[in-house]
Write a protein that holds these residues in place. Structure first.
Motif, PDB file in Angstrom:
ATOM      1  N   UNK A 293       0.830  -1.202   0.000  1.00 51.30           N
ATOM      2  CA  UNK A 293       0.000   0.000   0.000  1.00 51.30           C
ATOM      3  C   UNK A 293       0.866   1.253   0.000  1.00 51.30           C
ATOM      4  N   UNK A 294       1.928   1.232   0.813  1.00 48.48           N
ATOM      5  CA  UNK A 294       2.810   2.394   0.876  1.00 48.48           C
ATOM      6  C   UNK A 294       3.465   2.658  -0.472  1.00 48.48           C
ATOM      7  N   UNK A 295       4.033   1.624  -1.067  1.00 46.51           N
ATOM      8  CA  UNK A 295       4.674   1.798  -2.371  1.00 46.51           C
ATOM      9  C   UNK A 295       3.676   2.331  -3.394  1.00 46.51           C
ATOM     10  N   UNK A 296       2.458   1.813  -3.346  1.00 45.67           N
ATOM     11  CA  UNK A 296       1.447   2.200  -4.333  1.00 45.67           C
ATOM     12  C   UNK A 296       1.069   3.675  -4.222  1.00 45.67           C
ATOM     13  N   UNK A 297       0.811   4.155  -3.005  1.00 40.29           N
ATOM     14  CA  UNK A 297       0.389   5.558  -2.890  1.00 40.29           C
ATOM     15  C   UNK A 297       1.542   6.507  -3.205  1.00 40.29           C
ATOM     16  N   UNK A 298       2.775   6.096  -2.907  1.00 39.12           N
ATOM     17  CA  UNK A 298       3.920   6.930  -3.275  1.00 39.12           C
ATOM     18  C   UNK A 298       4.097   6.978  -4.788  1.00 39.12           C
ATOM     19  N   UNK A 300       1.667   6.995  -6.813  1.00 44.40           N
ATOM     20  CA  UNK A 300       0.575   7.773  -7.383  1.00 44.40           C
ATOM     21  C   UNK A 300      -0.711   7.017  -7.622  1.00 44.40           C
ATOM     22  N   UNK A 301      -0.813   5.792  -7.117  1.00 41.75           N
ATOM     23  CA  UNK A 301      -2.061   5.042  -7.248  1.00 41.75           C
ATOM     24  C   UNK A 301      -3.166   5.737  -6.440  1.00 41.75           C
ATOM     25  N   UNK A 302      -4.394   5.588  -6.896  1.00 47.72           N
ATOM     26  CA  UNK A 302      -5.544   6.108  -6.158  1.00 47.72           C
ATOM     27  C   UNK A 302      -5.659   5.359  -4.831  1.00 47.72           C
ATOM     28  N   UNK A 321      -0.785  14.892   5.032  1.00 51.24           N
ATOM     29  CA  UNK A 321       0.598  15.256   5.367  1.00 51.24           C
ATOM     30  C   UNK A 321       1.530  15.052   4.179  1.00 51.24           C
ATOM     31  N   UNK A 322       1.260  14.009   3.401  1.00 58.34           N
ATOM     32  CA  UNK A 322       2.133  13.662   2.282  1.00 58.34           C
ATOM     33  C   UNK A 322       1.786  14.437   1.017  1.00 58.34           C
ATOM     34  N   UNK A 323       0.695  15.185   1.060  1.00 53.84           N
ATOM     35  CA  UNK A 323       0.288  15.944  -0.114  1.00 53.84           C
ATOM     36  C   UNK A 323      -0.316  15.086  -1.206  1.00 53.84           C
ATOM     37  N   UNK A 324      -0.823  13.922  -0.837  1.00 53.52           N
ATOM     38  CA  UNK A 324      -1.404  12.997  -1.813  1.00 53.52           C
ATOM     39  C   UNK A 324      -2.851  13.394  -2.097  1.00 53.52           C
TER      40      UNK A 324
END
Length: 355
Positions: A293-298, A300-302, A321-324
């Motif tokens: 999950x972490x790799x995916x959101x970094x 740019x996955x939804x 916090x991460x600006x996602x």
């Protein structure tokens, strides 16, 4: 120069051609983790990874709970290896930490007791006519993400940085017991200094939190949660860890075991409901993520395609916090586009209202 003993512990991970064994509990608890892992390995890293529809349980939880006999479990594992062999692969990648520990234990027993291996070959042949080769390489998916963490960083749209302060996010890493504590010499860093999650966190811009109960079990414990009367022991272990990390104000917890992720996430709700105690900022809890999950959101996955809405502790404060970027209106929308309904709000653990 002071000797770093953990460097003597090393894991060997194949470069390509992986036979992926899905996890019963990972795909049940965190539904997007395995899909994004396959997508990352196949589409972003360009590796060959087999996703076999004929896979089945490894029976590890039953075995470690004392319910399934050893010979039965060995024969089940042998059938998994037979499917791998039939598909033309030699590198076995079990998604679950329990499966990882189990298959390594089984192969180790076969190494020391070759007569048992031949006996299991006979059992499998008698049961379904299948034959199998023992894998040349057994690696956990987190080992693969760790191996290619630098390549993935080049493709990432975000980092483990607080966009409001510019400081690295503080991350607690939790390693599943069956990953590092059964055969520590097969894990980079061993049982005390496993590097797999540390390497991801540091490479992707975060700061690893060191705290007193860092290597304490999450409380999964198999029979601790399978037997209803024992579940207090499981919750107590997670509570001990949460209380120990709380003073260090972590932004989130990263785990490589689906059971550990589930319990440290869900027990926060249980502790809040039973004792009125919450952890993290503003009473919202400490988010707990899988490494996929972490790799995916970094990358740019939804977040909702990844399945972050299935977590008990909400992830929106961390994403902010991460600006996602994310659309809160899509959080509880199914693949059909229909609204699935908003879960009932807990009594003490604070959540953001659905918009």
């Amino acid at each position: 120069m002071k000797k770093q003993y953990w460097t003597e512990y090393e894991s060997k991970v194949a470069d390509d051609h992986y036979y992926y064994e899905r996890s019963c509990i990972r795909q049940s608890f965190f539904t997007g983790s395995e899909e994004v892992f396959i997508n990352i390995v196949r589409d972003l890293l360009g590796k060959d990874i087999a996703d076999d529809m004929n896979l089945h349980t490894c029976s590890g939880i039953g075995y470690y709970s004392g319910v399934v006999p050893l010979d039965t479990t060995m024969t089940v594992v042998a059938r998994l290896f037979a499917l791998m062999t039939e598909a033309g692969y030699k590198n076995f990648v079990p998604s679950c930490i329990t499966s990882f520990g189990l298959v390594n234990e089984v192969v180790d027993m076969w190494h020391h007791f070759p007569e048992k291996l031949e006996q299991i070959r006979g059992y499998l042949k008698e049961a379904n006519g299948k034959e199998f080769d023992v894998p040349e390489n057994i690696a956990h998916p987190c080992d693969i993400i760790y191996k290619y963490r630098k390549e993935l960083k080049e493709k990432m749209k975000y980092s483990l940085t607080n966009v409001h302060t510019g400081k690295p996010l503080k991350v607690v890493e939790h390693i599943g017991c069956h990953y590092a504590k059964i055969f520590p010499r097969q894990v980079k860093g061993g049982a005390e200094f496993p590097q797999v999650l540390v390497g991801m966190i540091q490479e992707w811009g975060g700061e690893v939190v060191d705290y007193p109960e860092r290597r304490h079990c999450c409380g999964f414990g198999f029979s601790q949660y399978m037997v209803l009367a024992n579940r207090g022991y499981s919750a107590a272990n997670s509570k001990k860890k949460l209380e120990s990390m709380q003073p260090f104000k972590p932004d989130f917890i990263l785990a490589n075991c689906p059971g550990c992720t589930m319990f440290m996430d869900r027990w926060q709700y249980t502790i809040a409901e039973t004792e009125g105690i919450t952890y993290g900022e503003n009473g919202m809890g400490i988010p707990v993520l899988t490494y996929e999950e972490l790799a995916a959101i970094l990358l740019g996955y939804n977040p909702w395609d990844v399945g972050l809405q299935t977590h008990q502790v909400q992830v929106e404060p961390l994403l902010d916090k991460m600006g996602i970027k994310y659309d809160p209106k899509d959080k509880y929308v199914g693949k059909s586009g229909a609204f699935l309904g908003e879960p009932e709000k807990p009594t003490h653990l604070k959540v953001k209202a659905y918009e």
